[in-house]
Design a protein around this motif. Structure first.
Motif, PDB file in Angstrom:
ATOM      1  N   GLY A  20      -6.110   8.245   1.602  1.00 48.52           N
ATOM      2  CA  GLY A  20      -7.172   8.999   0.939  1.00 48.52           C
ATOM      3  C   GLY A  20      -7.367  10.397   1.478  1.00 48.52           C
ATOM      4  N   GLU A  21      -6.679  10.739   2.570  1.00 42.41           N
ATOM      5  CA  GLU A  21      -6.774  12.089   3.131  1.00 42.41           C
ATOM      6  C   GLU A  21      -5.662  12.949   2.542  1.00 42.41           C
ATOM      7  OE1 GLU A  21      -6.717  12.202   7.329  1.00 42.41           O
ATOM      8  OE2 GLU A  21      -8.492  10.928   7.588  1.00 42.41           O
ATOM      9  N   HIS A  22      -6.025  13.932   1.703  1.00 45.41           N
ATOM     10  CA  HIS A  22      -5.018  14.761   1.053  1.00 45.41           C
ATOM     11  C   HIS A  22      -3.993  13.819   0.418  1.00 45.41           C
ATOM     12  CE1 HIS A  22      -7.016  18.080   2.977  1.00 45.41           C
ATOM     13  NE2 HIS A  22      -6.782  17.553   4.177  1.00 45.41           N
ATOM     14  N   CYS A  23      -2.727  13.922   0.784  1.00 45.67           N
ATOM     15  CA  CYS A  23      -1.766  12.968   0.211  1.00 45.67           C
ATOM     16  C   CYS A  23      -0.513  12.810   1.073  1.00 45.67           C
ATOM     17  CB  CYS A  23      -1.390  13.393  -1.206  1.00 45.67           C
ATOM     18  SG  CYS A  23      -0.701  12.035  -2.197  1.00 45.67           S
ATOM     19  N   PRO A  24      -0.669  12.437   2.320  1.00 45.08           N
ATOM     20  CA  PRO A  24       0.530  12.174   3.125  1.00 45.08           C
ATOM     21  C   PRO A  24       1.248  10.936   2.589  1.00 45.08           C
ATOM     22  CG  PRO A  24      -1.423  11.430   4.281  1.00 45.08           C
ATOM     23  CD  PRO A  24      -1.909  12.161   3.064  1.00 45.08           C
ATOM     24  N   GLY A  25       2.557  10.948   2.682  1.00 39.97           N
ATOM     25  CA  GLY A  25       3.316   9.807   2.204  1.00 39.97           C
ATOM     26  C   GLY A  25       3.078   8.573   3.068  1.00 39.97           C
ATOM     27  N   ILE A  26       2.714   7.475   2.433  1.00 36.88           N
ATOM     28  CA  ILE A  26       2.431   6.225   3.150  1.00 36.88           C
ATOM     29  C   ILE A  26       3.073   5.067   2.395  1.00 36.88           C
ATOM     30  CG2 ILE A  26       0.654   4.567   3.854  1.00 36.88           C
ATOM     31  CD1 ILE A  26      -1.284   6.879   4.180  1.00 36.88           C
ATOM     32  N   TYR A  27       3.747   4.226   3.128  1.00 34.37           N
ATOM     33  CA  TYR A  27       4.189   2.930   2.611  1.00 34.37           C
ATOM     34  C   TYR A  27       3.913   1.913   3.701  1.00 34.37           C
ATOM     35  CZ  TYR A  27       6.821  -0.826   0.494  1.00 34.37           C
ATOM     36  OH  TYR A  27       7.172  -2.046  -0.063  1.00 34.37           O
ATOM     37  N   HIS A  28       3.084   0.931   3.400  1.00 37.74           N
ATOM     38  CA  HIS A  28       2.613   0.030   4.457  1.00 37.74           C
ATOM     39  C   HIS A  28       2.472  -1.385   3.925  1.00 37.74           C
ATOM     40  CE1 HIS A  28       0.360  -1.107   8.104  1.00 37.74           C
ATOM     41  NE2 HIS A  28      -0.395  -1.825   7.281  1.00 37.74           N
ATOM     42  N   ARG A  29       2.889  -2.336   4.779  1.00 32.35           N
ATOM     43  CA  ARG A  29       2.665  -3.764   4.528  1.00 32.35           C
ATOM     44  C   ARG A  29       2.310  -4.415   5.857  1.00 32.35           C
ATOM     45  NH1 ARG A  29       7.653  -6.274   1.319  1.00 32.35           N
ATOM     46  NH2 ARG A  29       6.082  -7.766   0.628  1.00 32.35           N
ATOM     47  N   SER A  30       1.303  -5.243   5.860  1.00 34.52           N
ATOM     48  CA  SER A  30       0.897  -5.901   7.105  1.00 34.52           C
ATOM     49  C   SER A  30       0.001  -7.096   6.808  1.00 34.52           C
ATOM     50  CB  SER A  30       0.142  -4.927   8.026  1.00 34.52           C
ATOM     51  OG  SER A  30      -1.097  -4.551   7.443  1.00 34.52           O
ATOM     52  N   ALA A  84       0.869  -1.188   0.000  1.00 35.59           N
ATOM     53  CA  ALA A  84       0.000   0.000   0.000  1.00 35.59           C
ATOM     54  C   ALA A  84       0.899   1.228   0.000  1.00 35.59           C
ATOM     55  CB  ALA A  84      -0.925   0.003   1.210  1.00 35.59           C
ATOM     56  N   ARG A  85       0.809   2.017  -1.059  1.00 34.18           N
ATOM     57  CA  ARG A  85       1.671   3.192  -1.173  1.00 34.18           C
ATOM     58  C   ARG A  85       0.856   4.398  -1.624  1.00 34.18           C
ATOM     59  NH1 ARG A  85       7.069   4.058  -4.987  1.00 34.18           N
ATOM     60  NH2 ARG A  85       7.773   5.991  -3.989  1.00 34.18           N
ATOM     61  N   GLN A  86       1.109   5.515  -0.967  1.00 30.16           N
ATOM     62  CA  GLN A  86       0.469   6.779  -1.324  1.00 30.16           C
ATOM     63  C   GLN A  86       1.528   7.873  -1.305  1.00 30.16           C
ATOM     64  OE1 GLN A  86      -3.561   8.256   0.291  1.00 30.16           O
ATOM     65  NE2 GLN A  86      -2.103   9.319   1.609  1.00 30.16           N
ATOM     66  N   HIS A  87       1.620   8.622  -2.375  1.00 27.84           N
ATOM     67  CA  HIS A  87       2.611   9.697  -2.423  1.00 27.84           C
ATOM     68  C   HIS A  87       2.193  10.728  -3.461  1.00 27.84           C
ATOM     69  CE1 HIS A  87       4.569   8.385  -6.262  1.00 27.84           C
ATOM     70  NE2 HIS A  87       4.049   7.226  -5.886  1.00 27.84           N
ATOM     71  N   GLU A  88       2.692  11.920  -3.298  1.00 24.12           N
ATOM     72  CA  GLU A  88       2.360  13.023  -4.195  1.00 24.12           C
ATOM     73  C   GLU A  88       3.324  13.059  -5.363  1.00 24.12           C
ATOM     74  OE1 GLU A  88       2.568  17.710  -3.584  1.00 24.12           O
ATOM     75  OE2 GLU A  88       0.940  16.773  -2.412  1.00 24.12           O
ATOM     76  N   SER A  89       2.767  13.237  -6.551  1.00 24.00           N
ATOM     77  CA  SER A  89       3.592  13.315  -7.741  1.00 24.00           C
ATOM     78  C   SER A  89       4.386  14.615  -7.735  1.00 24.00           C
ATOM     79  CB  SER A  89       2.722  13.250  -9.005  1.00 24.00           C
ATOM     80  OG  SER A  89       3.490  13.482 -10.160  1.00 24.00           O
ATOM     81  N   GLY A  90       5.683  14.533  -8.046  1.00 23.99           N
ATOM     82  CA  GLY A  90       6.541  15.704  -8.001  1.00 23.99           C
ATOM     83  C   GLY A  90       6.251  16.730  -9.068  1.00 23.99           C
ATOM     84  N   ARG A  91       5.665  16.308 -10.184  1.00 20.98           N
ATOM     85  CA  ARG A  91       5.469  17.224 -11.299  1.00 20.98           C
ATOM     86  C   ARG A  91       4.156  17.995 -11.219  1.00 20.98           C
ATOM     87  NH1 ARG A  91       7.565  14.004 -16.724  1.00 20.98           N
ATOM     88  NH2 ARG A  91       9.760  13.825 -16.097  1.00 20.98           N
ATOM     89  N   ASP A  92       3.063  17.279 -11.107  1.00 20.53           N
ATOM     90  CA  ASP A  92       1.756  17.931 -11.183  1.00 20.53           C
ATOM     91  C   ASP A  92       1.014  17.980  -9.856  1.00 20.53           C
ATOM     92  OD1 ASP A  92       1.093  15.276 -10.904  1.00 20.53           O
ATOM     93  OD2 ASP A  92       0.538  15.014 -12.999  1.00 20.53           O
ATOM     94  N   GLY A  93       1.580  17.461  -8.826  1.00 21.37           N
ATOM     95  CA  GLY A  93       0.933  17.513  -7.524  1.00 21.37           C
ATOM     96  C   GLY A  93      -0.187  16.515  -7.325  1.00 21.37           C
ATOM     97  N   ASP A  94      -0.404  15.616  -8.280  1.00 18.42           N
ATOM     98  CA  ASP A  94      -1.439  14.585  -8.127  1.00 18.42           C
ATOM     99  C   ASP A  94      -1.034  13.587  -7.053  1.00 18.42           C
ATOM    100  OD1 ASP A  94      -2.952  15.735 -10.074  1.00 18.42           O
ATOM    101  OD2 ASP A  94      -2.264  14.396 -11.684  1.00 18.42           O
TER     102      ASP A  94
END
Length: 231
Positions: A202-212, A153-163
């Motif tokens: 899903g909240e804004h875009c805090p960086g997340i990397y998770h395995r469990s 599970a990974r969530q991160h903001e794109s460096g170019r367009d902010g997506d």
């Protein structure tokens, strides 16, 4: 005998390890299949005892990567031959007939004996499921077990367009009517509330990397329990 399972669990946990006061507990701990102990201890809410502590440790070890295994492998606990006739009326009693014998305190083996099997009943061969009919409500605690494997599970903001880029692989392991275990695709949104680590998904875009791996269940009385292993 509706509440037999609930009432006898503490004594069964003791009987699984002790047949006489002269024998040390560790010497008797390996004389029963561990899945029989998991079955009984889980149904009773993991009562405090040495065999139940060992059973719970094995239950959790099996979901500790890698690989992730079914935490309860009920097909490894011999409870008696199953037949194609009408289902027995009291499956809870059948558990204790198989696992709580006053003569040897050891599980019955599911081995057919020709002269003891009625000719009008066909012995059912069992693989990867319980060897008795466990479709009754007294075995709902087996079917309540769920294993969520959050492989990625990974969530991160794109460096170019902010997506916000999100990707995840989640699979769910469940038990069928007769204790058979299977995997299927699942999702982050299906995770139970007790799971921790993805609350901000899903909240804004805090960086997340998770395995469990997360397992939950309900015991015979419906009490909820869970464990989570992060990796």
């Amino acid at each position: 005998m509706r509440h037999l399972l609930k009432k006898l669990l503490p004594s069964v946990a003791v009987a699984l390890t002790v047949t006489g006061s002269s024998l040390p507990i560790p010497a008797r701990a390996q004389t029963y299949p561990i899945d029989c102990a998991i079955l009984l201890c889980l149904s009773g809410g993991w009562p405090a005892s040495v065999p139940c502590a060992r059973a719970r440790a094995e239950f959790i070890r099996r979901i500790t990567p890698w690989p992730v295994e079914p935490p309860l492998q009920i097909w490894r606990c011999p409870m008696g031959a199953s037949y194609e006739n009408d289902r027995l009326q009291n499956n809870a009693g059948r558990i204790f007939e198989a696992l709580y014998r006053t003569d040897s305190r050891r599980p019955l083996q599911s081995l057919p004996v020709d002269n003891l099997v009625p000719t009008d009943l066909a012995l059912r061969l069992v693989q990867d499921r319980a060897d008795i009919d466990i479709s009754g409500p007294e075995f709902n605690f087996v079917r309540s077990i769920r294993v969520f494997d959050v492989r990625y599970a990974r969530q991160h903001e794109s460096g170019r367009d902010g997506d916000c880029n999100r990707s995840a692989t989640v699979v769910l392991g469940t038990y069928g009517t007769q204790g058979d275990f299977s995997w299927q695709r699942s999702s982050i949104t299906a995770l139970p509330e007790a799971h921790v680590g993805l609350e901000r998904w899903g909240e804004h875009c805090p960086g997340i990397y998770h395995r469990s791996v997360f397992v939950d269940w309900r015991d015979y009385d419906g009490n909820y329990g869970f464990e989570q292993v992060n990796y």
